[in-house]
Design a protein around this motif. Structure first.
Motif, mmCIF file in Angstrom:
data_model
loop_
_atom_site.group_PDB
_atom_site.id
_atom_site.type_symbol
_atom_site.label_atom_id
_atom_site.label_comp_id
_atom_site.label_asym_id
_atom_site.label_seq_id
_atom_site.Cartn_x
_atom_site.Cartn_y
_atom_site.Cartn_z
ATOM 1 N N GLU A 21 -136.317 38.140 -31.318
ATOM 2 C CA GLU A 21 -134.942 37.811 -30.954
ATOM 3 C C GLU A 21 -134.223 37.112 -32.115
ATOM 4 O O GLU A 21 -133.035 37.355 -32.355
ATOM 5 N N LEU A 22 -134.933 36.263 -32.844
ATOM 6 C CA LEU A 22 -134.359 35.658 -34.043
ATOM 7 C C LEU A 22 -134.024 36.738 -35.071
ATOM 8 O O LEU A 22 -132.998 36.666 -35.757
ATOM 9 N N ALA A 23 -134.895 37.741 -35.174
ATOM 10 C CA ALA A 23 -134.681 38.806 -36.156
ATOM 11 C C ALA A 23 -133.431 39.622 -35.843
ATOM 12 O O ALA A 23 -132.741 40.087 -36.763
ATOM 13 N N LYS A 24 -133.114 39.800 -34.571
ATOM 14 C CA LYS A 24 -131.897 40.530 -34.212
ATOM 15 C C LYS A 24 -130.657 39.790 -34.691
ATOM 16 O O LYS A 24 -129.625 40.405 -34.978
ATOM 17 N N ARG A 25 -130.762 38.471 -34.781
ATOM 18 C CA ARG A 25 -129.613 37.660 -35.190
ATOM 19 C C ARG A 25 -129.560 37.464 -36.709
ATOM 20 O O ARG A 25 -128.492 37.486 -37.312
ATOM 21 N N PHE A 26 -130.724 37.248 -37.323
ATOM 22 C CA PHE A 26 -130.749 36.880 -38.744
ATOM 23 C C PHE A 26 -131.352 37.952 -39.645
ATOM 24 O O PHE A 26 -131.178 37.889 -40.866
ATOM 25 N N GLY A 27 -132.074 38.911 -39.077
ATOM 26 C CA GLY A 27 -132.784 39.900 -39.873
ATOM 27 C C GLY A 27 -134.253 39.519 -40.006
ATOM 28 O O GLY A 27 -134.613 38.338 -40.029
ATOM 29 N N VAL A 28 -135.114 40.537 -40.121
ATOM 30 C CA VAL A 28 -136.563 40.305 -40.181
ATOM 31 C C VAL A 28 -136.941 39.466 -41.392
ATOM 32 O O VAL A 28 -137.700 38.495 -41.292
ATOM 33 N N ASP A 29 -136.428 39.817 -42.560
ATOM 34 C CA ASP A 29 -136.817 39.092 -43.772
ATOM 35 C C ASP A 29 -136.374 37.638 -43.732
ATOM 36 O O ASP A 29 -137.074 36.756 -44.244
ATOM 37 N N ALA A 30 -135.238 37.372 -43.146
ATOM 38 C CA ALA A 30 -134.766 35.988 -43.057
ATOM 39 C C ALA A 30 -135.687 35.161 -42.169
ATOM 40 O O ALA A 30 -135.968 33.990 -42.463
#
Length: 652
Positions: A312-321
């Motif tokens: 869910e964090l990745a949907k907001r910030f991106g996987v690499d972030a």
């Protein structure tokens, strides 16, 4: 010439529910190490998976109305999906329900039994259901599980045990001969002082009180206990078999590194080595007990409502972030902290401002001043030499930190080079050099120096942020070096013909995003509340009439009642239960009842509940009450009265 091997594993995730971002740190850390080792020329095998047996799984499945196998099939797929969402490059995702694992576990159990290292006895003591661990009373902390802090239950059952005590001295000798076995080394002293010096108790390795586990094939009333089952995945997952192991096992075992959380160091540095010693197999070279990732100041827990999920964090910030945050903000030996505010701040500071800005303006200036192409300078001036030295020093320091698993330090080292490059731009002022044709050669050298350092940054960042490393090299049109750490040195390229600059990370408006997150959380809470109202009452799993008849409900008269000084919530009730001896019960109803409200009233008593000491008072049973909530959301409790009934009367 064959490549040196590197076998890395993670703790297998417990298949009870979706992993939160704290669980994901384990797999992302291992993936960073695996990627780095591949780039260093190693033949890497990377194992992860799911731990799918045990009493807790059986209880979850029953509550969900599913068979245990159906339940773990779903949760294993969820775990795997979360791992995949983080761009993890494992070679096998092992499940402890996999047929090959099950068959070998049964052989391992039988081999150790035939050797006399496993024997049949019975267990009586304390058991923590969430941790699936047995403890002696002396091992409890304030009467609770020393690992998770939860209450333990009394347990008594027939079981098989592994002779840990037999191998205690041999294990300590291994510690002394292999000082690098522990990382951080401080974990070593914990194991010696807290467990080895006091003396090891033999380990329970089977259970007979539930059925969801690998059956002991020569004694079907028992299933293999979780730690022998789960820990052995590290060898079953690469082809171990007591009857003859595969070439894969011969190639990769012993493991070079077990990546685990600090809370399970004991199992991996005491139980697991002894299992291997008993099997006659080599021990792993090193166990990395990494710290936790906390939510604010607390360990993540659904009951605390502080859980964040990586996908869910990745949907907001991106996987690499997300990968960058986890790996750069969790120190080697100290717990990290994750909050939305911290993620946004790190994203803006490291990725948007420092790295993204550097790459974007360097490529843009190369296109603007030289049509996208620059060649390597014949010589370096003082500032250029200083930057080149900083680049090579960064690489050297990076290797030292990565080789000792100091990922946060290595991340800082890489980002410091990016900051140094930005400073170099300020020092050389390319826009000023471009105003005079006489400075063209110097300007070209400046831009080459920047691009070459950016190329090195792309290589060093790849284990942390693989897509970002590839994106940097794509803009430099230097993708052939992205997987080779040997290319991480200044001056490796003769020149660059860059592509079109494309922003790597757009700066986040922190205030706006935090407001959006708060609104989403509020909406989700309201939706959950509405769904709860819609669903109505949720009942416990069904029981049989035989189960019900095990509870002895009796009428009892309250003959005396007084507060318990040590506990504001408790009242001490003296009851006439129809026998000659009065009975004492401690009840947490002081908020709703005064002693005079209860004296003379007749209540429903659970008469055969095992006594327990509450704040110094031995409570010999419990009385029944109903719990509700007021319109304002306050808890409301009503004792069930049965006035007019004779004390001692049975309730059916």
């Amino acid at each position: 010439m064959s490549k040196p091997k590197f076998y890395i594993t993670t703790a297998i995730a417990y298949a009870s529910r979706k992993p939160h971002v704290g669980n994901v740190y384990d797999i992302v850390l291992a993936d960073m190490i695996a990627r780095y080792k591949r780039m260093m020329g190693f033949d890497v095998r990377f194992l992860t998976g799911s731990d799918e047996h045990g009493q807790k799984i059986e209880e979850y499945a029953n509550a969900a109305g599913k068979t245990p196998q159906e339940y773990v099939d779903g949760t294993a797929e969820t775990i795997k999906a979360v791992w995949d969402s983080m761009n993890v490059t494992y070679d096998r995702f092992i499940r402890t329900t996999d047929p090959d694992h099950v068959a070998v576990i049964q052989k391992i159990f039988k081999k150790l039994y035939d050797k006399g290292d496993i024997y049949k006895s019975s267990y009586e003591g304390k058991y923590c259901v969430p941790c699936e661990s047995f403890y002696t009373p002396s091992q409890l902390v304030d009467g609770k599980c020393p690992d998770c802090g939860r209450d333990c239950v009394d347990a008594k059952e027939e079981a098989y045990f592994l002779k840990l005590s037999k191998y205690q001295d041999k294990l300590l000798e291994y510690y002394n001969e292999n000082p690098d076995f522990f990382a951080p080394v401080s974990r070593r002293n914990e194991m010696i002082n807290n467990f080895l010096k006091p003396g090891l108790n033999d380990l329970c390795v089977s259970r007979s009180s539930f059925k969801w586990g690998i059956p002991v094939d020569f004694d079907p009333d028992h299933v293999v206990y979780v730690w022998l089952d789960a820990l052995s995945n590290y060898i079953t997952g690469c082809g171990y078999d007591p009857d003859g192991s595969s070439e894969l096992y011969q190639k990769y075992w012993p493991a070079d590194l077990h990546v685990i959380g600090k809370d399970i160091v004991r199992f991996h540095t005491i139980y697991w080595p002894i299992i291997l010693m008993a099997l006659g197999e080599p021990l792993p070279k090193q166990v990395l007990g990494h710290p936790w990732l906390l939510s604010g100041e607390d360990k993540m827990s659904k009951s605390k409502g502080n859980v964040l999920y990586a996908d869910e964090l990745a949907k907001r910030f991106g996987v690499d972030a997300v990968r960058w945050y986890l790996l750069s903000q969790t120190p080697f030996a100290q717990d990290g902290v994750v909050t939305y505010e911290n993620v946004i701040n790190t994203y803006n500071a490291d990725l948007a401002n420092t790295l993204g800005n550097l790459v974007n303006r360097s490529i843009a200036m190369t296109n603007k001043y030289f049509g996208g192409s620059v060649k390597k300078p014949a010589a370096l001036d003082a500032l250029g030499q200083e930057l080149a030295d900083a680049c090579n020093d960064t690489v050297k320091k990076f290797y030292e930190q990565m080789d000792t698993w100091h990922n946060a330090d290595a991340a800082e080292t890489v980002m410091n080079l990016a900051k140094r490059c930005n400073k170099y731009i300020d020092e050389t002022a390319p826009w000023a050099l471009a105003k005079d044709e006489a400075n063209k050669e110097q300007l070209e050298g400046v831009l080459y120096n920047l691009l070459d350092c950016i190329r090195v940054l792309g290589i060093l960042l790849t284990p942390f942020m693989p897509d970002t490393g590839a994106a940097i090299h794509a803009q430099l049109q230097a993708a052939e070096t992205i997987t080779d750490m040997d290319a991480a040195k200044y001056g490796a390229a003769d020149g660059y013909t860059v592509g079109t600059p494309s922003p790597l990370f757009a700066r986040i408006d922190a205030v706006k995003m935090l407001e959006e997150i708060a609104a989403e959380q509020e909406a989700a809470a309201k939706a959950a509340e509405a769904e709860e109202e819609k669903e109505g009452i949720v009942f416990l799993p069904e029981i049989t009439i035989d189960d019900f008849f095990k509870v002895d409900l009796r009428v009892a008269e309250v003959t005396a009642c007084e507060p318990i000084k040590k506990a504001k919530k408790l009242l001490k009730l003296t009851l006439n239960d129809g026998t000659k001896e009065p009975r004492t019960v401690a009840s947490g109803i002081a908020k709703w009842y005064k002693p005079e409200d209860l004296i003379g009233r007749r209540v429903v008593l659970v008469a055969n509940l095992k006594p327990a000491v509450l704040c110094g008072v031995e409570s010999q049973g419990m009385i029944l009450a109903a719990t509700d909530h007021t319109a304002e959301g306050e808890e409301d409790v009503k004792v069930l009265f049965v006035d007019g009934m004779t004390p001692g009367s049975a309730i059916h």
